[in-house]
Design an enzyme around this catalytic site. Structure first.
Site, PDB file in Angstrom:
ATOM      1  CG  ASP A 106      27.764  82.688 -45.523  1.00  0.00           C
ATOM      2  OD1 ASP A 106      28.233  83.457 -46.383  1.00  0.00           O
ATOM      3  OD2 ASP A 106      28.266  82.566 -44.391  1.00  0.00           O
ATOM      4  CD  GLU A 172      31.676  87.458 -43.913  1.00  0.00           C
ATOM      5  OE1 GLU A 172      32.428  88.265 -43.341  1.00  0.00           O
ATOM      6  OE2 GLU A 172      30.499  87.238 -43.536  1.00  0.00           O
TER       7      GLU A 172
END
Length: 466
Positions: A106, A172
């Protein structure tokens, strides 16, 4: 420093890994560009389908290494599905260790388009760098793992008995909200002897670094209230000060005159032994001419082993909508980086004590604690760290710096709790000009090539023993 014997990895193997990484590098870059093109942001305001597409693309890349046990997993976060994580395993042969390779797929939101010199999600090469959101943080970390596993598999063939687990997280940048529960749920699936977190930075272009410490973090909101409601500044101004003014006075107490954090009870050490030149810091941090640097002690200590407090948000009317009014309340959000050895709970309590005891002019102060994360430090005398330092030095041709990082990666503390026996190594592909999280994020391609080689060398050395 006692480095492991180079006899564990013949020069011919080192040369073969270098040649294999170089020959495959164009493919590695093209695959990285394809990953950058997927806008997978793990925030509720972005399309979750793109995050799923990103996970599928990563899973496909992992399968291309020859690893067949590849899964896409996620945890539930209070009724909301967590970000999709890719987990893949290659079992260890008898007597061989297992290494876990972590990265995240991500990315941060792109921010304002006008600040970018090219499209954020179209990777573009310029002057030896690859530009695009996630090009450095952390899709390059993913591709470093993929390319290194491919290289070591090709060179060692059937001699590769090292257990390899890839854990590519999908949330994250949203704070890893399900990370701890994910570890608990899949504790045995992810258990390993060595954990490599590829989410940090090198010292500078041409000089690698092993991240040996990270600061912890606490944040929260401070609210100042002076009136029951807003009143006319002409009719009532003078005897009472408005809330933004009193908030400013309270914020000013958080630092001494030299800029050091003034909160009592915080851990602070001046023991970082790396020379970080002031000119380099000013250039790296884009400090304006004439601005004096804050704090005391070495620059490295101020960045790595001392606390640092910032005000990262203020709630008050904007200038464009302001009126001649005494404002009753104002709020600010603080972010406090913690030195290694600091317990976050004690730091949060110290901030609260400070702001309540420094309430200006008797104003009502409300303190709302926010997130917290533990600091991290590693013992570089342990075997895996020594192998990592050797691999970095071999790949770059210069000695690696044992560097702290001023930032925080709170989930590493979860890894240390769930896997206390594992050696955790924090590596990275970034350099001081990568501008992760900012517009024009980029990856230095030469440094990336060396990072891939260093990881391949590390895998080969762990496979050989040491």
């Amino acid at each position: 420093m006692n480095m492991p014997s180079s006899d564990l990895l013949p020069d011919t193997t080192v040369a073969a890994l270098r040649s294999t990484v170089d020959s495959a590098f164009p493919r590695t870059i093209e695959e990285l560009k394809s990953l950058v093109a997927i806008p997978g942001v793990a925030w509720a305001t972005f399309d979750p389908a793109e995050l799923d597409r990103s996970a599928e693309a990563v899973a496909s890349l992992v399968r291309s290494t020859g690893i067949t046990d590849v899964r896409i997993l996620r945890m539930d976060n209070n009724g909301t599905p967590g970000g999709p994580a890719v987990v893949a395993r290659r079992p260890a042969a008898a007597g061989k260790p297992t290494i876990l390779l972590y990265a995240h797929h991500d990315v941060q939101p792109p921010g304002e388009r006008d600040l970018w010199e090219s499209e954020p999600f179209v990777a573009e090469e310029r002057d030896g760098r690859l530009y695009g959101r996630g090009a450095a943080d952390d899709k390059a970390g993913i591709m470093a793992h993929i390319a290194a596993v491919r290289a070591v598999s090709e060179v060692l063939g059937e001699d590769l008995g090292l257990g390899i687990t890839l854990f590519i997280e999908g949330e994250e940048e949203a704070g890893s909200p399900t990370f701890r529960s994910f570890l608990e749920e899949h504790r045995e699936l992810l258990r390993s002897d060595v954990i490599v977190v590829a989410d940090s930075s090198n010292w500078k272009v041409g000089i690698p670094a092993l991240t040996t410490s990270l600061r912890g973090l606490v944040d929260g909101v401070i609210e100042v209230r002076v009136l029951e409601h807003a009143v006319h500044s002409g009719m009532f101004g003078g005897p009472v000060l408005d809330a933004p003014t009193l908030l400013a006075r309270l914020i000013a107490t958080l630092h001494d005159d030299d800029g050091s954090v003034a909160i009592q009870g915080l851990v602070s050490n001046d023991d970082a032994d790396v020379n970080y030149a002031e000119a380099d810091y000013r250039a790296d941090a884009s400090v304006l001419d004439g601005v004096q640097l804050a704090g005391t002690g070495s620059l490295a200590s101020r960045l790595w082993t001392k606390p640092a407090l910032s005000i990262i948000g203020i709630d008050a009317p904007g200038v464009a909508v302001s009126s001649n009014t005494l404002l009753p309340t104002a709020r600010a959000k603080f972010s406090l980086r913690l030195a290694p050895g600091q317990e976050p709970q004690k730091a949060m309590a110290a901030v609260e004590r400070h702001v309540r005891s420094h309430a200006p002019f008797g104003a009502t102060v409300t303190f709302t604690p926010g997130e917290s994360g533990n600091p991290f430090s590693t013992d570089t005398t342990r075997p895996a760290a020594q192998i990592a330092l050797w691999a970095l030095q071999t790949a770059w041709g210069t000695q690696a710096v044992e560097a702290g990082i001023g930032g925080s990666i709170p989930f590493i503390a979860d890894l240390t709790v769930v896997y206390p026996e594992a050696q955790i190594l924090v590596t990275g592909v970034e350099d001081p000009d990568s501008r992760a999280h900012s517009a024009n994020e980029s990856l230095h391609l030469g440094e990336f090539n060396r990072a891939v080689l260093a990881e391949a060398l590390m895998l080969a050395r762990l496979n050989a023993g040491g």
